[in-house]
Design a protein around this motif. Sequence first.
Motif, PDB file in Angstrom:
ATOM      1  N   ILE A 202       0.861  -1.177   0.000  1.00 27.92           N
ATOM      2  CA  ILE A 202       0.000   0.000   0.000  1.00 27.92           C
ATOM      3  C   ILE A 202       0.904   1.235   0.000  1.00 27.92           C
ATOM      4  CG2 ILE A 202      -1.766   1.308   1.219  1.00 27.92           C
ATOM      5  CD1 ILE A 202      -2.784  -1.281   2.410  1.00 27.92           C
ATOM      6  N   VAL A 203       0.780   2.070  -1.010  1.00 26.58           N
ATOM      7  CA  VAL A 203       1.601   3.269  -1.123  1.00 26.58           C
ATOM      8  C   VAL A 203       0.700   4.480  -0.931  1.00 26.58           C
ATOM      9  CG1 VAL A 203       3.231   4.552  -2.555  1.00 26.58           C
ATOM     10  CG2 VAL A 203       3.096   2.057  -2.745  1.00 26.58           C
ATOM     11  N   LYS A 204       0.977   5.255   0.116  1.00 28.55           N
ATOM     12  CA  LYS A 204       0.173   6.431   0.429  1.00 28.55           C
ATOM     13  C   LYS A 204       0.854   7.685  -0.114  1.00 28.55           C
ATOM     14  CE  LYS A 204      -1.303   4.201   4.739  1.00 28.55           C
ATOM     15  NZ  LYS A 204      -1.339   4.303   6.215  1.00 28.55           N
ATOM     16  N   GLN A 205       0.112   8.768  -0.092  1.00 26.50           N
ATOM     17  CA  GLN A 205       0.662  10.032  -0.575  1.00 26.50           C
ATOM     18  C   GLN A 205       1.871  10.417   0.289  1.00 26.50           C
ATOM     19  OE1 GLN A 205      -2.108  13.280  -0.548  1.00 26.50           O
ATOM     20  NE2 GLN A 205      -1.048  14.384  -2.176  1.00 26.50           N
ATOM     21  N   GLY A 206       2.937  10.818  -0.360  1.00 26.88           N
ATOM     22  CA  GLY A 206       4.173  11.155   0.342  1.00 26.88           C
ATOM     23  C   GLY A 206       5.111   9.979   0.478  1.00 26.88           C
ATOM     24  N   GLU A 207       4.652   8.757   0.146  1.00 24.05           N
ATOM     25  CA  GLU A 207       5.484   7.555   0.226  1.00 24.05           C
ATOM     26  C   GLU A 207       5.803   7.003  -1.164  1.00 24.05           C
ATOM     27  OE1 GLU A 207       3.526   5.912   4.405  1.00 24.05           O
ATOM     28  OE2 GLU A 207       3.219   4.814   2.534  1.00 24.05           O
ATOM     29  N   LYS A 208       5.725   7.869  -2.153  1.00 24.34           N
ATOM     30  CA  LYS A 208       5.912   7.442  -3.536  1.00 24.34           C
ATOM     31  C   LYS A 208       7.269   6.780  -3.738  1.00 24.34           C
ATOM     32  CE  LYS A 208       5.677   9.186  -8.255  1.00 24.34           C
ATOM     33  NZ  LYS A 208       5.457  10.387  -9.100  1.00 24.34           N
ATOM     34  N   SER A 209       7.272   5.638  -4.420  1.00 27.95           N
ATOM     35  CA  SER A 209       8.501   4.903  -4.693  1.00 27.95           C
ATOM     36  C   SER A 209       8.539   4.529  -6.163  1.00 27.95           C
ATOM     37  CB  SER A 209       8.570   3.651  -3.820  1.00 27.95           C
ATOM     38  OG  SER A 209       9.693   2.868  -4.163  1.00 27.95           O
ATOM     39  N   SER A 210       9.728   4.596  -6.770  1.00 28.11           N
ATOM     40  CA  SER A 210       9.871   4.234  -8.180  1.00 28.11           C
ATOM     41  C   SER A 210      10.364   2.798  -8.352  1.00 28.11           C
ATOM     42  CB  SER A 210      10.839   5.198  -8.869  1.00 28.11           C
ATOM     43  OG  SER A 210      12.122   5.128  -8.261  1.00 28.11           O
ATOM     44  N   LEU A 211      10.675   2.120  -7.245  1.00 29.09           N
ATOM     45  CA  LEU A 211      11.223   0.764  -7.340  1.00 29.09           C
ATOM     46  C   LEU A 211      10.784  -0.071  -6.139  1.00 29.09           C
ATOM     47  CD1 LEU A 211      13.206  -1.251  -8.743  1.00 29.09           C
ATOM     48  CD2 LEU A 211      14.981  -0.321  -7.261  1.00 29.09           C
ATOM     49  N   ILE A 212      10.310  -1.271  -6.409  1.00 34.86           N
ATOM     50  CA  ILE A 212      10.010  -2.264  -5.379  1.00 34.86           C
ATOM     51  C   ILE A 212      10.816  -3.517  -5.722  1.00 34.86           C
ATOM     52  CG2 ILE A 212       8.260  -3.827  -4.457  1.00 34.86           C
ATOM     53  CD1 ILE A 212       6.214  -1.629  -4.722  1.00 34.86           C
ATOM     54  N   VAL A 213      11.543  -4.040  -4.756  1.00 34.84           N
ATOM     55  CA  VAL A 213      12.308  -5.268  -4.972  1.00 34.84           C
ATOM     56  C   VAL A 213      11.918  -6.282  -3.904  1.00 34.84           C
ATOM     57  CG1 VAL A 213      14.240  -4.075  -6.054  1.00 34.84           C
ATOM     58  CG2 VAL A 213      14.263  -4.432  -3.594  1.00 34.84           C
ATOM     59  N   TYR A 214      11.953  -7.545  -4.280  1.00 35.51           N
ATOM     60  CA  TYR A 214      11.710  -8.586  -3.281  1.00 35.51           C
ATOM     61  C   TYR A 214      12.497  -9.840  -3.634  1.00 35.51           C
ATOM     62  CZ  TYR A 214       8.051 -10.584  -6.397  1.00 35.51           C
ATOM     63  OH  TYR A 214       7.343 -11.134  -7.447  1.00 35.51           O
ATOM     64  N   LEU A 215      12.819 -10.609  -2.582  1.00 30.71           N
ATOM     65  CA  LEU A 215      13.519 -11.881  -2.731  1.00 30.71           C
ATOM     66  C   LEU A 215      12.527 -13.004  -2.491  1.00 30.71           C
ATOM     67  CD1 LEU A 215      16.843 -11.177  -0.774  1.00 30.71           C
ATOM     68  CD2 LEU A 215      16.355 -10.807  -3.195  1.00 30.71           C
ATOM     69  N   VAL A 216      12.518 -13.985  -3.381  1.00 34.35           N
ATOM     70  CA  VAL A 216      11.596 -15.103  -3.247  1.00 34.35           C
ATOM     71  C   VAL A 216      12.388 -16.405  -3.325  1.00 34.35           C
ATOM     72  CG1 VAL A 216      11.083 -15.044  -5.719  1.00 34.35           C
ATOM     73  CG2 VAL A 216       9.500 -16.182  -4.178  1.00 34.35           C
ATOM     74  N   ARG A 217      12.068 -17.317  -2.397  1.00 32.43           N
ATOM     75  CA  ARG A 217      12.728 -18.617  -2.380  1.00 32.43           C
ATOM     76  C   ARG A 217      11.898 -19.616  -3.190  1.00 32.43           C
ATOM     77  NH1 ARG A 217      16.574 -20.424   0.856  1.00 32.43           N
ATOM     78  NH2 ARG A 217      16.163 -18.787   2.410  1.00 32.43           N
ATOM     79  N   VAL A 218      12.548 -20.272  -4.139  1.00 28.26           N
ATOM     80  CA  VAL A 218      11.873 -21.239  -4.994  1.00 28.26           C
ATOM     81  C   VAL A 218      11.488 -22.469  -4.178  1.00 28.26           C
ATOM     82  CG1 VAL A 218      12.089 -22.633  -7.090  1.00 28.26           C
ATOM     83  CG2 VAL A 218      13.246 -20.404  -6.935  1.00 28.26           C
ATOM     84  N   ASP A 219      10.302 -22.962  -4.403  1.00 28.87           N
ATOM     85  CA  ASP A 219       9.874 -24.198  -3.745  1.00 28.87           C
ATOM     86  C   ASP A 219      10.840 -25.320  -4.116  1.00 28.87           C
ATOM     87  OD1 ASP A 219       8.598 -26.452  -2.732  1.00 28.87           O
ATOM     88  OD2 ASP A 219       6.606 -25.834  -3.399  1.00 28.87           O
ATOM     89  N   ALA A 220      11.411 -25.978  -3.085  1.00 28.99           N
ATOM     90  CA  ALA A 220      12.391 -27.040  -3.331  1.00 28.99           C
ATOM     91  C   ALA A 220      11.796 -28.210  -4.105  1.00 28.99           C
ATOM     92  CB  ALA A 220      12.966 -27.533  -2.003  1.00 28.99           C
ATOM     93  N   ARG A 221      10.473 -28.311  -4.115  1.00 30.65           N
ATOM     94  CA  ARG A 221       9.818 -29.408  -4.836  1.00 30.65           C
ATOM     95  C   ARG A 221       9.541 -29.070  -6.296  1.00 30.65           C
ATOM     96  NH1 ARG A 221       4.901 -29.584  -0.771  1.00 30.65           N
ATOM     97  NH2 ARG A 221       5.206 -27.360  -1.255  1.00 30.65           N
ATOM     98  N   SER A 222       9.884 -27.862  -6.712  1.00 36.66           N
ATOM     99  CA  SER A 222       9.628 -27.459  -8.104  1.00 36.66           C
ATOM    100  C   SER A 222      10.452 -28.319  -9.055  1.00 36.66           C
ATOM    101  CB  SER A 222       9.984 -25.978  -8.295  1.00 36.66           C
ATOM    102  OG  SER A 222       9.176 -25.163  -7.476  1.00 36.66           O
ATOM    103  N   PRO A 223       9.828 -28.941 -10.039  1.00 37.11           N
ATOM    104  CA  PRO A 223      10.564 -29.828 -10.955  1.00 37.11           C
ATOM    105  C   PRO A 223      11.414 -29.031 -11.943  1.00 37.11           C
ATOM    106  CG  PRO A 223       8.281 -29.657 -11.641  1.00 37.11           C
ATOM    107  CD  PRO A 223       8.380 -28.910 -10.342  1.00 37.11           C
ATOM    108  N   MET A 224      12.522 -29.623 -12.363  1.00 34.14           N
ATOM    109  CA  MET A 224      13.364 -29.009 -13.375  1.00 34.14           C
ATOM    110  C   MET A 224      12.578 -28.870 -14.676  1.00 34.14           C
ATOM    111  SD  MET A 224      16.290 -28.352 -12.019  1.00 34.14           S
ATOM    112  CE  MET A 224      17.379 -28.846 -10.669  1.00 34.14           C
TER     113      MET A 224
END
Length: 325
Positions: A202-224
């Motif tokens: 949620i981005v409110k007035q005065g909190e404007k951002s031009s970039l959002i980054v996040y780290l996600v861990r891949v499910d270890a059960r995901s098949p090749m």
Amino acid sequence: MRNFPPTVCLDGVAVRRIREEQRLTQLYVAKVVGVTTDTISRWENNRYPTVRRENLFKLAEALESPAHLLVKDDVCALESIEEGDNLASVVSAVPERTIPSLHALLFPGIVALLLVAGLLFYLWLRPPTSNLHDDSPDIAISRTLPRYAAPGMVIPVRLHLNVDDATKRYIIREHFPPGWEVIETSPPASSIDNQDGIARWIVKQGEKSSLIVYLVRVDARSPMGMIARFRGEIITNIDEKNQAIASVGETEMTVGPYNWSDLDGDNTIDDAEMLEASLAFEELEGVHLEWQELESIWDAGHYRFDPVKRRFVAEKSARKELPVQ
């Protein structure tokens, strides 16, 4: 040299094929041309079917390819008519029609003039409107993804925002593969549901951002070989109406035994890929992604993925050098 018109019809399939043959990234081409990676992606997917002549030449320079290989001659035939072309040769291709009578020509013109006069009279009498918006707010969100992700490993995702000052409050909603785990975000997410694969900011007035980054861990059960899909939208209120504007950019990555910075999946981090990773790290300052591991792989020249310990193991080998131009 071929004389191109001011606007040409770009062959997105050819642009993508030549870029991949040259082993160039969208980020590199975007920096040479002077546009965003989103623009390059739209060119390659024919979302922008036409391009200015000067950008065509810059694109040809970036791809080290003749400009005529990047355009379509059969789709934009009318757009390729140049100022010096003989217009009669074009018009002659149109079948002749019977010349209408003077009455048939004048009557529609008189009706049109009366309609225009009535509209002008209505606008003159209508009271001024204080809340008249000529243009819709400029809102866009573009995603940058790695090409590969290994089971159980952490990969970065970047969201570039373009939101004008008229938008006071909005929500960024990101959908990632269910079962994958978002472990860190910058700025902090307002809500994360790893089970269903949804994160919100949620981005409110005065909190404007031009970039959002996040780290996600891949499910270890995901098949090749699995194709992992991402999507998202920005929810905002325009003219007292809630609207959802879909994100653009990259939406898919492949699960494989490769480091996220290995763009071609050859178990080697070469100098060009390391440079690209260093540029990405400049945008990842708000999260904690392992840089030393990447440096050790780059320095060793080769690596392999250990599926049991779920880590990358650096292996010494001859480093692949870029050809000198």
